[in-house]
Design a protein around this motif. Structure first.
Motif, PDB file in Angstrom:
ATOM      1  N   ARG A 166      -1.274  -0.250  -7.919  1.00  0.00           N
ATOM      2  CA  ARG A 166      -2.663   0.212  -7.844  1.00  0.00           C
ATOM      3  C   ARG A 166      -3.603  -0.836  -8.454  1.00  0.00           C
ATOM      4  O   ARG A 166      -4.639  -1.168  -7.869  1.00  0.00           O
ATOM      5  N   GLU A 167      -3.237  -1.351  -9.605  1.00  0.00           N
ATOM      6  CA  GLU A 167      -4.075  -2.343 -10.272  1.00  0.00           C
ATOM      7  C   GLU A 167      -4.212  -3.608  -9.431  1.00  0.00           C
ATOM      8  O   GLU A 167      -5.313  -4.157  -9.277  1.00  0.00           O
ATOM      9  N   LEU A 168      -3.085  -4.061  -8.873  1.00  0.00           N
ATOM     10  CA  LEU A 168      -3.097  -5.280  -8.062  1.00  0.00           C
ATOM     11  C   LEU A 168      -3.977  -5.117  -6.833  1.00  0.00           C
ATOM     12  O   LEU A 168      -4.808  -5.986  -6.521  1.00  0.00           O
ATOM     13  N   LEU A 169      -3.832  -4.013  -6.119  1.00  0.00           N
ATOM     14  CA  LEU A 169      -4.602  -3.809  -4.899  1.00  0.00           C
ATOM     15  C   LEU A 169      -6.076  -3.552  -5.205  1.00  0.00           C
ATOM     16  O   LEU A 169      -6.951  -3.982  -4.444  1.00  0.00           O
ATOM     17  N   ASP A 170      -6.351  -2.856  -6.286  1.00  0.00           N
ATOM     18  CA  ASP A 170      -7.749  -2.643  -6.676  1.00  0.00           C
ATOM     19  C   ASP A 170      -8.443  -3.972  -6.942  1.00  0.00           C
ATOM     20  O   ASP A 170      -9.627  -4.157  -6.619  1.00  0.00           O
ATOM     21  N   GLU A 171      -7.713  -4.911  -7.535  1.00  0.00           N
ATOM     22  CA  GLU A 171      -8.289  -6.220  -7.852  1.00  0.00           C
ATOM     23  C   GLU A 171      -8.387  -7.111  -6.615  1.00  0.00           C
ATOM     24  O   GLU A 171      -9.381  -7.823  -6.424  1.00  0.00           O
ATOM     25  N   ALA A 172      -7.358  -7.067  -5.771  1.00  0.00           N
ATOM     26  CA  ALA A 172      -7.319  -7.963  -4.606  1.00  0.00           C
ATOM     27  C   ALA A 172      -8.253  -7.512  -3.495  1.00  0.00           C
ATOM     28  O   ALA A 172      -8.793  -8.333  -2.752  1.00  0.00           O
ATOM     29  N   LEU A 173      -8.448  -6.199  -3.353  1.00  0.00           N
ATOM     30  CA  LEU A 173      -9.241  -5.662  -2.246  1.00  0.00           C
ATOM     31  C   LEU A 173     -10.270  -4.649  -2.754  1.00  0.00           C
ATOM     32  O   LEU A 173     -10.234  -3.477  -2.369  1.00  0.00           O
ATOM     33  N   PRO A 174     -11.194  -5.077  -3.580  1.00  0.00           N
ATOM     34  CA  PRO A 174     -12.119  -4.113  -4.180  1.00  0.00           C
ATOM     35  C   PRO A 174     -13.003  -3.378  -3.176  1.00  0.00           C
ATOM     36  O   PRO A 174     -13.388  -2.235  -3.407  1.00  0.00           O
ATOM     37  N   THR A 175     -13.330  -4.021  -2.059  1.00  0.00           N
ATOM     38  CA  THR A 175     -14.219  -3.376  -1.088  1.00  0.00           C
ATOM     39  C   THR A 175     -13.501  -2.956   0.188  1.00  0.00           C
ATOM     40  O   THR A 175     -14.105  -2.282   1.026  1.00  0.00           O
ATOM     41  N   LYS A 176     -12.251  -3.355   0.352  1.00  0.00           N
ATOM     42  CA  LYS A 176     -11.532  -3.074   1.595  1.00  0.00           C
ATOM     43  C   LYS A 176     -10.270  -2.250   1.378  1.00  0.00           C
ATOM     44  O   LYS A 176      -9.468  -2.093   2.296  1.00  0.00           O
ATOM     45  N   LEU A 177     -10.100  -1.703   0.173  1.00  0.00           N
ATOM     46  CA  LEU A 177      -8.883  -0.951  -0.111  1.00  0.00           C
ATOM     47  C   LEU A 177      -8.768   0.287   0.763  1.00  0.00           C
ATOM     48  O   LEU A 177      -7.689   0.613   1.265  1.00  0.00           O
ATOM     49  N   ASP A 178      -9.874   0.982   0.955  1.00  0.00           N
ATOM     50  CA  ASP A 178      -9.833   2.179   1.800  1.00  0.00           C
ATOM     51  C   ASP A 178      -9.379   1.836   3.210  1.00  0.00           C
ATOM     52  O   ASP A 178      -8.641   2.604   3.842  1.00  0.00           O
ATOM     53  N   ALA A 236       0.820  -1.218   0.000  1.00  0.00           N
ATOM     54  CA  ALA A 236       0.000   0.000   0.000  1.00  0.00           C
ATOM     55  C   ALA A 236       0.849   1.262   0.000  1.00  0.00           C
ATOM     56  O   ALA A 236       0.372   2.330  -0.417  1.00  0.00           O
ATOM     57  N   ASP A 237       2.110   1.160   0.435  1.00  0.00           N
ATOM     58  CA  ASP A 237       2.990   2.332   0.434  1.00  0.00           C
ATOM     59  C   ASP A 237       3.206   2.872  -0.976  1.00  0.00           C
ATOM     60  O   ASP A 237       3.492   4.060  -1.162  1.00  0.00           O
ATOM     61  N   ASP A 238       3.092   1.993  -1.979  1.00  0.00           N
ATOM     62  CA  ASP A 238       3.353   2.390  -3.369  1.00  0.00           C
ATOM     63  C   ASP A 238       2.073   2.573  -4.177  1.00  0.00           C
ATOM     64  O   ASP A 238       2.124   2.688  -5.404  1.00  0.00           O
ATOM     65  N   TYR A 239       0.922   2.582  -3.513  1.00  0.00           N
ATOM     66  CA  TYR A 239      -0.351   2.590  -4.229  1.00  0.00           C
ATOM     67  C   TYR A 239      -0.499   3.801  -5.151  1.00  0.00           C
ATOM     68  O   TYR A 239      -0.928   3.664  -6.301  1.00  0.00           O
ATOM     69  N   GLU A 240      -0.148   4.978  -4.682  1.00  0.00           N
ATOM     70  CA  GLU A 240      -0.365   6.188  -5.481  1.00  0.00           C
ATOM     71  C   GLU A 240       0.664   6.369  -6.589  1.00  0.00           C
ATOM     72  O   GLU A 240       0.363   6.997  -7.604  1.00  0.00           O
ATOM     73  N   ARG A 241       1.874   5.827  -6.431  1.00  0.00           N
ATOM     74  CA  ARG A 241       2.926   6.128  -7.393  1.00  0.00           C
ATOM     75  C   ARG A 241       3.284   4.990  -8.343  1.00  0.00           C
ATOM     76  O   ARG A 241       4.055   5.200  -9.280  1.00  0.00           O
ATOM     77  N   GLU A 242       2.742   3.805  -8.129  1.00  0.00           N
ATOM     78  CA  GLU A 242       3.063   2.675  -9.004  1.00  0.00           C
ATOM     79  C   GLU A 242       1.774   2.111  -9.615  1.00  0.00           C
ATOM     80  O   GLU A 242       0.972   1.485  -8.915  1.00  0.00           O
ATOM     81  N   PRO A 243       1.550   2.311 -10.929  1.00  0.00           N
ATOM     82  CA  PRO A 243       0.316   1.833 -11.565  1.00  0.00           C
ATOM     83  C   PRO A 243       0.071   0.338 -11.384  1.00  0.00           C
ATOM     84  O   PRO A 243      -1.081  -0.088 -11.184  1.00  0.00           O
ATOM     85  N   ALA A 244       1.126  -0.484 -11.439  1.00  0.00           N
ATOM     86  CA  ALA A 244       0.947  -1.930 -11.289  1.00  0.00           C
ATOM     87  C   ALA A 244       0.459  -2.282  -9.885  1.00  0.00           C
ATOM     88  O   ALA A 244      -0.377  -3.184  -9.710  1.00  0.00           O
TER      89      ALA A 244
END
Length: 207
Positions: free
Chosen positions: A185-197, A175-183
Protein backbone atom coordinates in the motif's frame (compact mmCIF):
# COMPACT_ATOMS: atom_id res chain seq x y z
CA UNK A 1 -11.16 -11.83 -30.74
CA UNK A 2 -11.72 -13.44 -34.13
CA UNK A 3 -9.84 -12.68 -37.32
CA UNK A 4 -11.65 -14.19 -40.31
CA UNK A 5 -9.25 -15.70 -42.78
CA UNK A 6 -11.83 -15.66 -45.56
CA UNK A 7 -15.16 -13.84 -45.35
CA UNK A 8 -17.80 -12.46 -47.66
CA UNK A 9 -16.67 -8.96 -46.72
CA UNK A 10 -12.94 -9.44 -46.63
CA UNK A 11 -10.88 -7.52 -44.10
CA UNK A 12 -7.98 -5.57 -45.47
CA UNK A 13 -4.55 -7.12 -44.96
CA UNK A 14 -3.48 -4.30 -42.63
CA UNK A 15 -6.59 -4.84 -40.47
CA UNK A 16 -5.92 -8.57 -40.18
CA UNK A 17 -2.29 -7.88 -39.34
CA UNK A 18 -3.26 -5.36 -36.65
CA UNK A 19 -5.67 -7.79 -34.98
CA UNK A 20 -3.12 -10.61 -34.93
CA UNK A 21 -0.50 -8.23 -33.52
CA UNK A 22 -2.91 -7.18 -30.77
CA UNK A 23 -3.40 -10.82 -29.79
CA UNK A 24 0.34 -11.49 -29.99
CA UNK A 25 1.06 -8.51 -27.74
CA UNK A 26 -1.11 -9.99 -25.00
CA UNK A 27 0.36 -13.49 -25.38
CA UNK A 28 3.99 -12.36 -25.39
CA UNK A 29 3.31 -9.98 -22.52
CA UNK A 30 1.84 -12.68 -20.31
CA UNK A 31 3.98 -15.67 -21.33
CA UNK A 32 7.26 -14.09 -22.36
CA UNK A 33 9.12 -14.70 -25.58
CA UNK A 34 10.22 -18.23 -24.78
CA UNK A 35 6.90 -19.27 -23.24
CA UNK A 36 4.75 -17.98 -26.09
CA UNK A 37 4.07 -19.93 -29.28
CA UNK A 38 2.61 -19.02 -32.63
CA UNK A 39 -0.11 -21.56 -31.86
CA UNK A 40 -1.07 -19.67 -28.68
CA UNK A 41 -1.15 -16.42 -30.65
CA UNK A 42 -3.33 -18.04 -33.30
CA UNK A 43 -5.79 -19.28 -30.67
CA UNK A 44 -5.93 -15.85 -29.04
CA UNK A 45 -6.59 -14.24 -32.42
CA UNK A 46 -9.10 -16.86 -33.56
CA UNK A 47 -7.11 -17.94 -36.60
CA UNK A 48 -5.03 -20.96 -37.57
CA UNK A 49 -1.38 -21.33 -36.67
CA UNK A 50 -0.32 -21.65 -40.36
CA UNK A 51 -2.12 -18.36 -41.01
CA UNK A 52 0.05 -16.59 -38.41
CA UNK A 53 3.21 -18.15 -39.85
CA UNK A 54 2.21 -17.14 -43.38
CA UNK A 55 1.71 -13.58 -42.20
CA UNK A 56 4.92 -13.16 -40.17
CA UNK A 57 7.22 -16.05 -41.10
CA UNK A 58 8.45 -16.98 -37.61
CA UNK A 59 7.88 -16.37 -33.90
CA UNK A 60 10.97 -14.18 -33.88
CA UNK A 61 9.66 -11.97 -36.68
CA UNK A 62 6.27 -11.79 -34.96
CA UNK A 63 7.90 -10.66 -31.71
CA UNK A 64 9.91 -7.97 -33.52
CA UNK A 65 6.64 -6.74 -35.05
CA UNK A 66 5.05 -6.66 -31.59
CA UNK A 67 8.05 -4.69 -30.29
CA UNK A 68 7.82 -2.19 -33.16
CA UNK A 69 4.08 -1.75 -32.53
CA UNK A 70 4.63 -1.18 -28.81
CA UNK A 71 7.36 1.39 -29.45
CA UNK A 72 5.21 3.21 -32.02
CA UNK A 73 2.35 3.45 -29.51
CA UNK A 74 4.73 4.67 -26.83
CA UNK A 75 6.16 7.34 -29.11
CA UNK A 76 2.68 8.45 -30.21
CA UNK A 77 1.71 8.80 -26.55
CA UNK A 78 4.80 10.85 -25.78
CA UNK A 79 4.34 13.05 -28.86
CA UNK A 80 0.72 13.72 -27.87
CA UNK A 81 1.93 14.77 -24.41
CA UNK A 82 4.38 17.27 -25.92
CA UNK A 83 1.55 18.77 -28.02
CA UNK A 84 -0.72 18.96 -24.96
CA UNK A 85 1.99 20.72 -22.99
CA UNK A 86 2.60 23.26 -25.76
CA UNK A 87 -1.14 23.99 -25.90
CA UNK A 88 -1.34 24.33 -22.12
CA UNK A 89 1.61 26.72 -21.97
CA UNK A 90 0.15 28.80 -24.79
CA UNK A 91 -3.05 29.07 -22.73
CA UNK A 92 -1.10 30.33 -19.73
CA UNK A 93 -1.01 27.05 -17.80
CA UNK A 94 2.09 25.89 -15.93
CA UNK A 95 1.89 22.29 -17.11
CA UNK A 96 5.32 20.69 -17.54
CA UNK A 97 6.12 18.27 -20.33
CA UNK A 98 7.56 15.74 -17.88
CA UNK A 99 4.33 15.64 -15.89
CA UNK A 100 2.20 15.39 -19.02
CA UNK A 101 4.30 12.56 -20.50
CA UNK A 102 4.18 10.73 -17.17
CA UNK A 103 0.39 11.03 -17.00
CA UNK A 104 0.01 9.74 -20.55
CA UNK A 105 2.42 6.90 -19.85
CA UNK A 106 0.41 5.79 -16.84
CA UNK A 107 -2.60 5.70 -19.14
CA UNK A 108 -0.88 2.89 -21.04
CA UNK A 109 -1.08 0.69 -17.94
CA UNK A 110 -4.48 -0.37 -19.24
CA UNK A 111 -2.69 -2.32 -21.97
CA UNK A 112 -0.71 -4.78 -19.82
CA UNK A 113 0.46 -6.71 -22.84
CA UNK A 114 2.02 -3.67 -24.48
CA UNK A 115 4.14 -2.64 -21.50
CA UNK A 116 5.02 -6.20 -20.54
CA UNK A 117 6.06 -7.11 -24.09
CA UNK A 118 8.46 -4.15 -23.95
CA UNK A 119 9.85 -5.53 -20.69
CA UNK A 120 10.24 -8.96 -22.30
CA UNK A 121 12.22 -7.41 -25.14
CA UNK A 122 14.48 -5.51 -22.74
CA UNK A 123 15.41 -8.81 -21.05
CA UNK A 124 16.61 -10.32 -24.33
CA UNK A 125 19.71 -8.20 -24.87
CA UNK A 126 21.86 -11.26 -25.58
CA UNK A 127 19.61 -12.43 -28.43
CA UNK A 128 21.37 -11.70 -31.73
CA UNK A 129 18.20 -10.39 -33.42
CA UNK A 130 15.91 -9.17 -30.66
CA UNK A 131 18.73 -7.63 -28.60
CA UNK A 132 19.74 -5.00 -31.19
CA UNK A 133 16.07 -4.17 -31.87
CA UNK A 134 15.37 -3.73 -28.16
CA UNK A 135 18.45 -1.54 -27.67
CA UNK A 136 17.44 0.59 -30.64
CA UNK A 137 14.01 0.95 -29.06
CA UNK A 138 15.41 2.13 -25.75
CA UNK A 139 17.70 4.55 -27.58
CA UNK A 140 14.72 5.85 -29.53
CA UNK A 141 12.84 6.59 -26.32
CA UNK A 142 15.82 8.31 -24.71
CA UNK A 143 16.53 10.43 -27.78
CA UNK A 144 12.89 11.54 -27.88
CA UNK A 145 12.97 12.59 -24.23
CA UNK A 146 16.18 14.57 -24.81
CA UNK A 147 15.43 16.13 -28.20
CA UNK A 148 11.64 16.43 -28.34
CA UNK A 149 10.63 16.67 -24.70
CA UNK A 150 13.56 18.89 -23.75
CA UNK A 151 14.64 16.80 -20.77
CA UNK A 152 18.19 16.94 -19.48
CA UNK A 153 20.14 13.70 -18.98
CA UNK A 154 19.27 13.51 -15.28
CA UNK A 155 15.58 14.21 -15.85
CA UNK A 156 15.40 11.62 -18.63
CA UNK A 157 17.12 9.09 -16.38
CA UNK A 158 14.62 9.70 -13.57
CA UNK A 159 11.69 9.42 -15.96
CA UNK A 160 12.92 6.13 -17.41
CA UNK A 161 13.60 4.74 -13.94
CA UNK A 162 10.05 5.56 -12.84
CA UNK A 163 8.64 4.03 -16.02
CA UNK A 164 10.55 0.80 -15.45
CA UNK A 165 9.33 0.64 -11.87
CA UNK A 166 5.72 1.11 -12.98
CA UNK A 167 6.16 -1.66 -15.56
CA UNK A 168 7.56 -3.91 -12.84
CA UNK A 169 4.65 -3.16 -10.49
CA UNK A 170 2.19 -4.00 -13.25
CA UNK A 171 4.05 -7.17 -14.24
CA UNK A 172 4.14 -8.34 -10.61
CA UNK A 173 0.44 -7.51 -10.15
CA UNK A 174 1.35 -5.68 -6.96
CA UNK A 175 -2.12 -4.14 -6.86
CA UNK A 176 -3.44 -7.60 -5.95
CA UNK A 177 -1.90 -7.16 -2.48
CA UNK A 178 -2.82 -3.50 -1.98
CA UNK A 179 -5.47 -4.03 0.71
CA UNK A 180 -3.70 -6.74 2.71
CA UNK A 181 -0.02 -5.76 2.66
CA UNK A 182 0.92 -2.41 4.32
CA UNK A 183 4.28 -2.23 2.50
CA UNK A 184 2.57 -2.66 -0.87
CA UNK A 185 0.00 0.00 0.00
CA UNK A 186 2.77 2.43 0.93
CA UNK A 187 4.75 1.69 -2.24
CA UNK A 188 1.78 2.13 -4.57
CA UNK A 189 0.54 5.23 -2.78
CA UNK A 190 3.97 6.80 -3.33
CA UNK A 191 4.50 5.58 -6.90
CA UNK A 192 1.00 6.39 -8.20
CA UNK A 193 -0.43 9.19 -6.07
CA UNK A 194 -2.90 10.37 -8.72
CA UNK A 195 -3.43 7.18 -10.73
CA UNK A 196 -3.84 4.55 -8.03
CA UNK A 197 -7.60 4.34 -8.47
CA UNK A 198 -7.02 3.69 -12.16
CA UNK A 199 -4.60 0.85 -11.43
CA UNK A 200 -6.95 -0.71 -8.87
CA UNK A 201 -9.85 -0.49 -11.31
CA UNK A 202 -7.79 -2.38 -13.89
CA UNK A 203 -7.06 -5.05 -11.27
CA UNK A 204 -10.73 -5.37 -10.38
CA UNK A 205 -11.74 -5.60 -14.04
CA UNK A 206 -9.36 -8.55 -14.53
CA UNK A 207 -10.52 -10.45 -11.44
Amino acid sequence: MTVPETTGTRMRADERRALVLEAATQVFGERGYHGATTDAVARAAGVSQPYVVRMFGSKEALFIAVLDRALDRLMDTFAAAVEQTDAAVAAGDTETVTHCIAQNYVGLLGDRGLLLSLMQAFMLGADPVIGPAARAGMRRVYEFLRANAGMGPGEAHEFLAMGMMLNTLVGLRMADDYEREPAVRELLDEALPTKLDFLLSLRDAES
